[in-house]
Design a protein around this motif. Structure first.
Motif, PDB file in Angstrom:
ATOM      1  N   ASN A   1      -2.756  -5.985 156.421  1.00 18.83           N
ATOM      2  CA  ASN A   1      -2.650  -4.837 155.516  1.00 18.83           C
ATOM      3  C   ASN A   1      -1.741  -5.153 154.330  1.00 18.83           C
ATOM      4  O   ASN A   1      -1.998  -4.733 153.194  1.00 18.83           O
ATOM      5  CB  ASN A   1      -2.129  -3.619 156.279  1.00 18.83           C
ATOM      6  N   ARG A   2      -0.677  -5.887 154.600  1.00 21.64           N
ATOM      7  CA  ARG A   2       0.190  -6.285 153.487  1.00 21.64           C
ATOM      8  C   ARG A   2      -0.541  -7.226 152.536  1.00 21.64           C
ATOM      9  O   ARG A   2      -0.335  -7.191 151.326  1.00 21.64           O
ATOM     10  CB  ARG A   2       1.440  -6.980 154.022  1.00 21.64           C
TER      11      ARG A   2
ATOM     12  N   ALA B   1      -4.854  -7.752 146.792  1.00 16.83           N
ATOM     13  CA  ALA B   1      -6.274  -7.885 146.463  1.00 16.83           C
ATOM     14  C   ALA B   1      -6.566  -7.379 145.060  1.00 16.83           C
ATOM     15  O   ALA B   1      -7.397  -7.952 144.340  1.00 16.83           O
ATOM     16  CB  ALA B   1      -7.120  -7.123 147.491  1.00 16.83           C
ATOM     17  N   ASN B   2      -5.896  -6.272 144.658  1.00 20.65           N
ATOM     18  CA  ASN B   2      -6.175  -5.696 143.344  1.00 20.65           C
ATOM     19  C   ASN B   2      -5.878  -6.677 142.215  1.00 20.65           C
ATOM     20  O   ASN B   2      -6.745  -6.944 141.372  1.00 20.65           O
ATOM     21  CB  ASN B   2      -5.388  -4.391 143.173  1.00 20.65           C
TER      22      ASN B   2
ATOM     23  N   LEU C   1      -8.496  -9.485 142.362  1.00 21.08           N
ATOM     24  CA  LEU C   1      -9.823  -9.114 141.859  1.00 21.08           C
ATOM     25  C   LEU C   1      -9.810  -8.940 140.349  1.00 21.08           C
ATOM     26  O   LEU C   1     -10.777  -9.290 139.666  1.00 21.08           O
ATOM     27  CB  LEU C   1     -10.289  -7.832 142.544  1.00 21.08           C
ATOM     28  N   SER C   2      -8.714  -8.380 139.812  1.00 18.94           N
ATOM     29  CA  SER C   2      -8.626  -8.220 138.353  1.00 18.94           C
ATOM     30  C   SER C   2      -8.640  -9.573 137.669  1.00 18.94           C
ATOM     31  O   SER C   2      -9.337  -9.780 136.663  1.00 18.94           O
ATOM     32  CB  SER C   2      -7.353  -7.456 137.995  1.00 18.94           C
ATOM     33  N   THR C   3      -7.874 -10.493 138.231  1.00 20.52           N
ATOM     34  CA  THR C   3      -7.876 -11.850 137.659  1.00 20.52           C
ATOM     35  C   THR C   3      -9.240 -12.496 137.818  1.00 20.52           C
ATOM     36  O   THR C   3      -9.715 -13.194 136.914  1.00 20.52           O
ATOM     37  CB  THR C   3      -6.804 -12.698 138.355  1.00 20.52           C
ATOM     38  N   GLY C   4      -9.885 -12.272 138.973  1.00 18.32           N
ATOM     39  CA  GLY C   4     -11.220 -12.824 139.166  1.00 18.32           C
ATOM     40  C   GLY C   4     -12.221 -12.261 138.178  1.00 18.32           C
ATOM     41  O   GLY C   4     -13.107 -12.973 137.702  1.00 18.32           O
TER      42      GLY C   4
END
Length: 478
Positions: A166-167, A172-173, A176-179
């Protein structure tokens, strides 16, 4: 009055009908052409930027089997412009029919012409939802089974590590933004992306041809990771000490700057030697190349397979050899070797080979001192023995001569022979021209007793009486 009331009621009814049927004529509507409606239903929400902007009015089947979705857009977001993309999306992965239409509005600088009410968004301007079961339907039975094993493996991997997982999702955000920015850059350079895909295909073909090696690599990596995992406590301890190490390293690097200033004079002094090295290093390179076979042979000498055949094992043998040689330490050779040599020679050899050799050498001093005076006789014997033979063109020849004189062998106690006519003949009188020579008591002869006395009293040699010998024991005869 009754007629007037009827007229008013009729007017109100007509107004309501117009509002219900034709009153919406002022509402802004567009029809989007989708490949399929993706379980979209009438009344689903239309959103723009996460904000409710309208709803789905009708869903109809087109002439080519496409889904024609008519949407009413609120006045705050109307009218739409070319460049708008309509996408059918789900609220969440857990839902089945919870669909919505998401409108992506182009920037003002990129917006096209205005879409009038009743206009259409073509299939090139829409994106249909792809359900997860449709993806699974494209997989064969073996792939589905392997996917199940992967999912079960994820379950095992995250079992007991839910909090850490969970940590991890917190990051992830940004990932994903960088991706997303990465894929935008890739999409901006289609030529480079195409080259990357082609090169990746070649790489995949190469990897496929080396499948056994890759399998071995994966197995080795698995063993390596297992070994690392078994040392996780040590790794955790090392990581905990890393900040202290970095702080101390920072201090060391700061001090290194001042040390480099102190090294500058050494560098200046080394420059002349460096110039000389320019001519030396090429020769060294040639010598190093020639030394490769020697180093290879030396490597074989130092260590090779088998027992008792290299320097490493020979070096191990030096330890017991050293113990046998050194023994208990310094030798104990007792007292005077001339009178106490039996005590000095211990039979347990506890003082080691070197100690025994030291005691033997010390105990041999009297014998060596006694023999030293007889050196001329010993050297003369070797000299005579060495000249007893010669080599010439005919081969080897040895010369042996028997010399008999007054110093020769004397025999006593020989028998008497009978003589014809009476009487006896004593052989001792014939064979012994001088006195008897054989004497079992002559054990301390002095050096030179077999030589003639030149008349100066030097024979026999007693070195002033220091040689332990008996000068009366001389050769027989005149």
């Amino acid at each position: 009055m009754r007629i007037a009331a009827i007229v008013v009621l009729a007017a109100v009814a007509v107004t309501v009908v117009l509002l219900l049927l034709g009153g919406g004529s002022s509402a802004y509507r567009v029809t989007a052409e989708f490949q399929n409606s993706s379980q979209l239903v009438k009344g689903n929400e239309v959103v723009i930027g996460g904000t409710a902007a309208g709803s789905v009015d009708t869903i109809e089947l087109g002439d080519r089997g496409q889904a024609l979705v008519t949407m009413t857009i609120e006045d705050d977001f109307a009218p739409l412009h070319r460049g708008t993309v309509a996408t059918i999306r789900s609220y969440s992965l857990s839902g089945i029919a919870n669909r919505q239409v998401q409108l992506t509005i182009p920037p003002e600088a990129e917006a096209g012409e205005e879409i009038k009410s009743g206009g259409e968004l073509g299939m090139s301007e829409t994106v249909s939802e792809v359900d997860l079961d449709q993806v699974f339907n494209t997989l064969d039975e073996k792939t589905v089974g392997d996917l199940k094993q992967v999912i079960q493996g994820f379950e095992i991997s995250y079992d007991g590590a839910e909090k850490q997982a969970n940590r991890g999702t917190m990051y992830a955000n940004p990932f994903l933004s960088t991706g997303r920015r990465l894929f935008q850059e890739l999409s901006a350079d289609d030529v480079a992306l195409e080259r990357l895909i082609v090169d990746s295909s070649d790489l995949s073909d190469t990897l496929a041809s080396r499948a056994p090696d890759i399998e071995q690599l994966v197995l080795n990596l698995d063993q390596t990771m297992g070994a690392i995992a078994s040392e996780k406590e040590s790794l955790a301890e090392a990581v905990s000490k890393l900040p202290t190490f970095l702080r101390e390293s920072n201090t060391t690097f700061v001090n290194l700057r001042s040390a480099l200033d102190d090294v500058d004079p050494l560098v200046d002094a080394a420059k002349p030697a460096a110039r000389e090295l320019r001519t030396f290093l090429p020769s060294l390179r040639v010598a190093a190349a020639d030394a490769v076979p020697t180093i290879r042979d030396l490597d074989t000498i130092i260590g090779q397979k088998g027992r008792d055949n290299d320097l490493i094992e020979l070096t191990r043998l030096q330890v017991p050899v050293a113990k046998a040689a050194v023994g208990s330490g310094s030798p104990e050779c007792s007292g005077d070797p001339a009178t106490d040599f039996m005590v000095a020679a211990d039979n347990d050899y506890s003082q080691g080979a070197l100690g025994e050799f030291a005691c033997s050498t010390r105990n041999a001093v009297p014998q060596v001192a006694r023999v030293r005076a007889y050196t001329p006789e010993l050297v003369g014997w070797f000299d005579d023995f060495g000249h007893s033979g010669v080599f010439d063109g005919a081969g080897a020849a040895g010369r042996v001569a028997l010399t008999l004189n007054q110093f020769g062998l004397s025999l006593t106690g020989l028998p008497e022979l009978p003589i014809l006519g009476g009487g006896t003949l004593d052989l001792s009188d014939i064979l012994n021209p001088g006195d008897a020579f054989i004497d079992d008591e002559q054990t301390k002869r002095c050096p030179g007793v077999l030589e003639r006395d030149p008349g100066d009293g030097s024979i026999p040699f007693t070195d002033g009486g220091t040689v332990d010998c008996d000068p009366s024991q001389t050769a027989t005869g005149p």
